[in-house]
Design an enzyme around this catalytic site. Structure first.
Site, PDB file in Angstrom:
ATOM      1  N   HIS A  89       0.829  -1.215   0.000  1.00 42.61           N
ATOM      2  CA  HIS A  89       0.000   0.000   0.000  1.00 42.61           C
ATOM      3  C   HIS A  89       0.865   1.267   0.000  1.00 42.61           C
ATOM      4  CE1 HIS A  89      -3.914  -1.985   0.256  1.00 42.61           C
ATOM      5  NE2 HIS A  89      -3.283  -2.892   0.961  1.00 42.61           N
TER       6      HIS A  89
ATOM      7  N   ASP B 186       2.501   1.903  -3.070  1.00 45.31           N
ATOM      8  CA  ASP B 186       2.657   2.287  -4.497  1.00 45.31           C
ATOM      9  C   ASP B 186       1.818   3.508  -4.856  1.00 45.31           C
ATOM     10  OD1 ASP B 186       0.259   0.783  -4.482  1.00 45.31           O
ATOM     11  OD2 ASP B 186       0.740  -0.337  -6.321  1.00 45.31           O
TER      12      ASP B 186
ATOM     13  N   GLY C 248      -7.499 -15.361  -7.673  1.00 47.46           N
ATOM     14  CA  GLY C 248      -8.126 -14.979  -6.411  1.00 47.46           C
ATOM     15  C   GLY C 248      -7.210 -15.172  -5.215  1.00 47.46           C
TER      16      GLY C 248
ATOM     17  N   SER D  13      -2.917 -12.498 -10.732  1.00 52.06           N
ATOM     18  CA  SER D  13      -3.220 -13.243 -11.963  1.00 52.06           C
ATOM     19  C   SER D  13      -3.835 -12.317 -13.019  1.00 52.06           C
ATOM     20  CB  SER D  13      -4.157 -14.407 -11.665  1.00 52.06           C
ATOM     21  OG  SER D  13      -5.371 -13.939 -11.136  1.00 52.06           O
TER      22      SER D  13
ATOM     23  N   ASP E  67       1.762  -4.171  -9.369  1.00 55.11           N
ATOM     24  CA  ASP E  67       1.605  -5.516  -9.927  1.00 55.11           C
ATOM     25  C   ASP E  67       2.073  -5.617 -11.383  1.00 55.11           C
ATOM     26  OD1 ASP E  67       0.455  -6.071  -7.470  1.00 55.11           O
ATOM     27  OD2 ASP E  67      -1.543  -5.569  -8.176  1.00 55.11           O
TER      28      ASP E  67
ATOM     29  N   TYR F  83     -10.151  -1.341  -0.205  1.00 53.45           N
ATOM     30  CA  TYR F  83      -8.944  -0.828  -0.860  1.00 53.45           C
ATOM     31  C   TYR F  83      -9.141   0.650  -1.213  1.00 53.45           C
ATOM     32  CZ  TYR F  83      -5.000  -0.642  -4.147  1.00 53.45           C
ATOM     33  OH  TYR F  83      -3.832  -0.316  -4.793  1.00 53.45           O
TER      34      TYR F  83
HETATM   35  C1  GLA Z   1      -2.934  -4.581  -4.866  1.00 52.82           C
HETATM   36  C2  GLA Z   1      -2.826  -3.451  -5.890  1.00 52.82           C
HETATM   37  C3  GLA Z   1      -1.420  -2.830  -5.896  1.00 52.82           C
HETATM   38  C4  GLA Z   1      -0.953  -2.474  -4.491  1.00 52.82           C
HETATM   39  C5  GLA Z   1      -1.195  -3.639  -3.532  1.00 52.82           C
HETATM   40  C6  GLA Z   1      -0.889  -3.267  -2.103  1.00 52.82           C
HETATM   41  O1  GLA Z   1      -2.127  -5.656  -5.249  1.00 52.82           O
HETATM   42  O2  GLA Z   1      -3.130  -3.934  -7.176  1.00 52.82           O
HETATM   43  O3  GLA Z   1      -1.390  -1.723  -6.749  1.00 52.82           O
HETATM   44  O4  GLA Z   1      -1.569  -1.309  -4.053  1.00 52.82           O
HETATM   45  O5  GLA Z   1      -2.539  -4.107  -3.585  1.00 52.82           O
HETATM   46  O6  GLA Z   1       0.471  -3.036  -1.931  1.00 52.82           O
END
Ligand code: GLA
Length: 407
Positions: free
Chosen positions: A49, A51, A139, A144, A197, A249
């Protein structure tokens, strides 16, 4: 334990998903694909969290990949079929690429369609047949969907003659492609996620973790060879996903952005650790834990990187533990299943453990001496059984290559 996920993915000998995608392409279309491109899932070693707060992350690519077999069409249709783990093919409704717009498509087909939509803006709009196959657990918080988006992006670019790392000079920039894929998530699929990701999938390399400064896009490949020091990373997929994961989120993200606004900063990345207490005193009570997590987590990433650069891998364990505590108590994105996995792993011999990814379910990782891998694995499975939960899925993961062309 699941199959030890350590098979290297070598460009010269395409791994299973690439073969499966090519085979499935032939069975659907009665001809060979023009090429096969694939992209991996990821775990984030630390930096959660951070990014979307312009901070630091430290992921590595999994050996698990999603492959896209593709061939051009002479019209403007995109057709997509995907091979399920049960061997069954699922075909999406064909779409006209010029007609694509956010909200047009729902479910899994939105991911490949979103990639075609974003690439259309960058002059890549030819019709294509795609057949997808992969072994990235879905999931499980192991990205993925980003693996799918990155593989499809490379495939559509490749069909347009825009190969990655092309020595002839038409090289597409992996950083730029990561931003395009982020637009797919944010604007087409409607998930307000950051850059972790897709950057991991595109820019990670074998045997390394990727130290990424999200603000500048600068990255360093930091050697991460657990086996050389008798350690392993055990991934524990809790096989749970809580229904409020998306709203949770978004709430966290908005909270951190509001905190930065109140502090008059571009992002929480700009709060130095030394000024944290003073910054917290200027925030409303409900935003303080969020800000504390982001600022301390950025520091933990920097500390881990320093230890890894110095070859002191085992010493990162307390920082992994600290990250989990902060995500559990301050950011409040852990779950009972993740906490039990982390606590049990530590009690059974892991040096350190934490949840990885966005939270609200998904996976945890544990840094475990090689000799204790089975004990830890069995202890977590037994603890889940006692709790009356479905057995977790576990595997040992090694840092593997990023996205590229297989065939
Ligand atoms: C998910 C989001 C990422 C990042 C993570 C937490 O994977 O897709 O962008 O914020 O949560 O680090």
């Amino acid at each position: 334990m699941g199959p030890a996920a350590s098979a290297p993915h070598a460009g010269a000998s395409p791994a299973k998903p690439a073969f499966a995608a090519a085979e499935a392409f032939r069975s659907v279309h009665g001809r060979s694909p023009a090429g096969v491109w694939s992209a991996p899932g990821r775990v984030n070693l630390i930096g959660e969290h951070t990014d979307y707060n312009d901070g630091f992350v430290l992921p590595f690519a999994l050996p698990h990949r999603l492959a896209a077999a593709a061939a051009p069409r002479d019209d403007d249709l995109l057709t997509v079929a995907t091979l399920g783990s049960d061997g069954r093919l699922q075909e999406a409704e064909p779409v006209r690429i010029p007609d694509l717009h956010p909200g047009a498509i729902e479910g899994w087909a939105a991911y490949p369609a979103g990639v075609a939509w974003v690439l259309r803006d960058h002059g890549v709009s030819g019709g294509a047949d795609l057949v997808l196959a992969g072994d990235v657990p879905t999931g499980a918080g192991l990205s993925s969907s980003h693996a799918l988006e990155c593989a499809v992006a490379l495939a559509l670019l490749g069909l347009a003659g825009l190969e990655l790392d092309d020595p002839a000079g038409r090289t597409q920039d992996r950083t730029e492609i990561a931003r395009w894929v982020q637009r797919v998530e944010n604007d087409f699929v409607g998930a307000p996620t950051g850059l972790l990701d897709q950057t991991a999938s595109l820019r990670c390399t074998e045997s390394h973790v990727l130290f990424l400064d999200v603000r500048s896009g600068e990255a360093e490949q930091v050697p991460f060879d657990t086996a050389a020091v008798g350690l392993r990373i055990l991934v524990i997929d809790t096989r749970t996903k809580h229904s409020h994961s998306e709203s949770g989120y978004g709430e966290r993200r908005r909270g951190t952005e509001r905190a930065a606004d109140i502090l008059g900063l571009k992002a929480l990345r700009d709060v130095p650790l030394a000024d944290l207490d003073e910054a917290l005193s200027r925030l409303p009570a409900e935003l303080r834990p969020l800000a504390r997590h982001v600022v301390t987590e950025n520091q933990r990433v920097l500390d881990v990187v320093q230890l890894l650069r110095a070859g002191r891998l085992a010493e990162i364990a307390p920082l992994l533990d600290g990250s989990h505590t902060s995500l559990r108590d301050d950011y409040r994105v852990s779950t009972a299943e993740l906490d039990l996995a982390v606590e049990t792993a530590r009690e059974a011999g892991a040096l350190g453990a934490r949840m990885t990814g966005g939270g609200f379910g998904g996976s945890a990782i544990a840094l475990v001496p090689e000799s204790a891998v089975d004990t830890v694995d069995e202890a977590v499975t037994a603890a889940y059984e006692r709790a009356g939960w479905r057995a977790p899925r576990t595997f040992v993961a090694v840092p593997s290559p990023g996205a590229g062309r297989d065939v």
